[in-house]
Write an enzyme that holds these catalytic residues in place. Structure first.
Site, PDB file in Angstrom:
ATOM      1  N   PRO A   1      -2.095 -10.051   3.964  1.00 24.75           N
ATOM      2  CG  PRO A   1      -0.910 -10.151   5.931  1.00 24.75           C
ATOM      3  CD  PRO A   1      -2.011  -9.585   5.190  1.00 24.75           C
TER       4      PRO A   1
ATOM      5  CD  GLU B   1      -1.047  -5.899  16.091  1.00 28.25           C
ATOM      6  OE1 GLU B   1      -0.654  -6.915  15.630  1.00 28.25           O
ATOM      7  OE2 GLU B   1      -0.233  -5.051  16.168  1.00 28.25           O
TER       8      GLU B   1
ATOM      9  NE  ARG C   1       4.203  -2.143 -16.910  1.00 27.87           N
ATOM     10  CZ  ARG C   1       4.996  -1.634 -17.307  1.00 27.87           C
ATOM     11  NH1 ARG C   1       5.405  -0.248 -16.776  1.00 27.87           N
ATOM     12  NH2 ARG C   1       5.932  -2.062 -18.423  1.00 27.87           N
TER      13      ARG C   1
ATOM     14  CG  ASP D   1       7.146  -5.153 -19.626  1.00 30.45           C
ATOM     15  OD1 ASP D   1       8.193  -4.745 -20.050  1.00 30.45           O
ATOM     16  OD2 ASP D   1       6.010  -4.319 -19.246  1.00 30.45           O
TER      17      ASP D   1
END
Ligand code: SAH
Length: 268
Positions: free
Chosen positions: A113, A141, A178, A193
């Site tokens: 993150p 963690e 894709r 898209d």
């Protein structure tokens, strides 16, 4: 004739089943069967030592939760890169394993993150990557900090915390695949898209033409292809202005786009 494999990746995880479920069906399954992409899933635990194959341990300094041990991850990455008995640098960074052109043989990504957020630009970059892409998925963690020295980059799925990197890695693989020619059928083109040309997609409708009092726009049933194309472009601009004005600032607009934007302004 078998098509050339255009994406070679390996996912290192303690939960292979999560990745298998995410990449083993539908478009990604078909792309693998066609040989267009190759996805290997490796259980980090198979590199753990001892009777219990322990891959995590308590954090130095105390505190809650467990931390993934460095040794199984280092060994899993080395095996994925194709290195055995490499020379360690002071940083611990993999220095051998170079291909003939002097390029590293693999590109190692740490799902985290804390990394920059994955987006369409990154997906395009990965769809052109000729090296093997290795994804390291954390759990608990997180992973022992020293593993960061193995990674060429950290990558996040967004500003939230998942319980593991598996779904994030699968999302990166799916978005990248894709964009590889042949992965989508002729009828499903990535070129139309959202994000592909810097704008959001136009609205889509299918039968029935009337549903709960909501009508499909007449122009879509008119058979007038020039009008349909113009309407779609205008609605793509409308959606982008309304939902993601930040994208419009970066998009390359044609003279027609500018006229359509004027029309939209006059409607309000
Ligand atoms: N304590 C860590 C988060 C650990 S979550 C921190 O706050 O930075 C466990 C693992 O899930 C991470 O090691 C990472 O591999 C994965 N993960 C969690 N959120 C993610 C996100 N937004 N994008 C990519 N991977 C993520």
């Amino acid at each position: 004739m078998r098509p050339v494999c255009r994406m070679n990746c390996e996912v290192l995880t303690l939960f292979p089943g999560i990745v298998e479920a995410a990449v083993g069906d539908s478009i990604l399954k078909r792309a693998q069967e066609k040989g267009l992409i190759h996805i290997k899933i490796t259980d980090i635990r198979s590199f753990a030592k001892g009777k219990h194959k322990t891959a995590d341990d308590a954090p130095f300094g105390g505190g809650p939760g467990m931390v993934m041990k460095p040794e199984p991850v280092f060994e899993a990455v080395e095996a994925a890169v194709g290195l055995r008995g490499r020379e360690e640098t002071t940083q611990g960074k993999i220095s051998a394993g170079e291909s003939e052109g002097g390029q590293p043989a693999a590109h190692v990504i740490l799902m985290s993150p804390q990394g920059p957020v994955f987006d369409h630009e990154k997906a395009l970059e990965f769809s052109r990557e000729t090296r093997k892409i290795i994804f390291i998925c954390g759990r608990y963690e997180g992973i022992d900090e020293r593993v960061r020295t193995l990674a060429d980059e950290e990558l996040s799925l967004g500003d939230f915390v998942l319980s593991g990197g598996e779904l994030a890695a699968a999302a990166v693989i799916e978005a990248t695949a894709r964009l590889i020619p042949g992965v989508l059928g002729d009828e499903e083109s990535a070129g139309l898209d959202s994000f592909y040309d810097g704008l959001l997609d136009y609205p889509h409708y299918t039968r029935p033409a009337q549903y709960r009092g909501m009508k499909v726009p007449d122009v879509l049933m008119s058979g007038n292809h020039a009008e349909i194309r113009r309407w779609r472009r205008k609605e793509a601009l409308r959606a982008t202005i309304k939902k993601r004005p930040d994208l419009l600032e970066k998009a390359t607009l044609t003279a027609e786009d500018r006229r359509l934007i004027e029309e939209l302004k006059n409607e309000n």
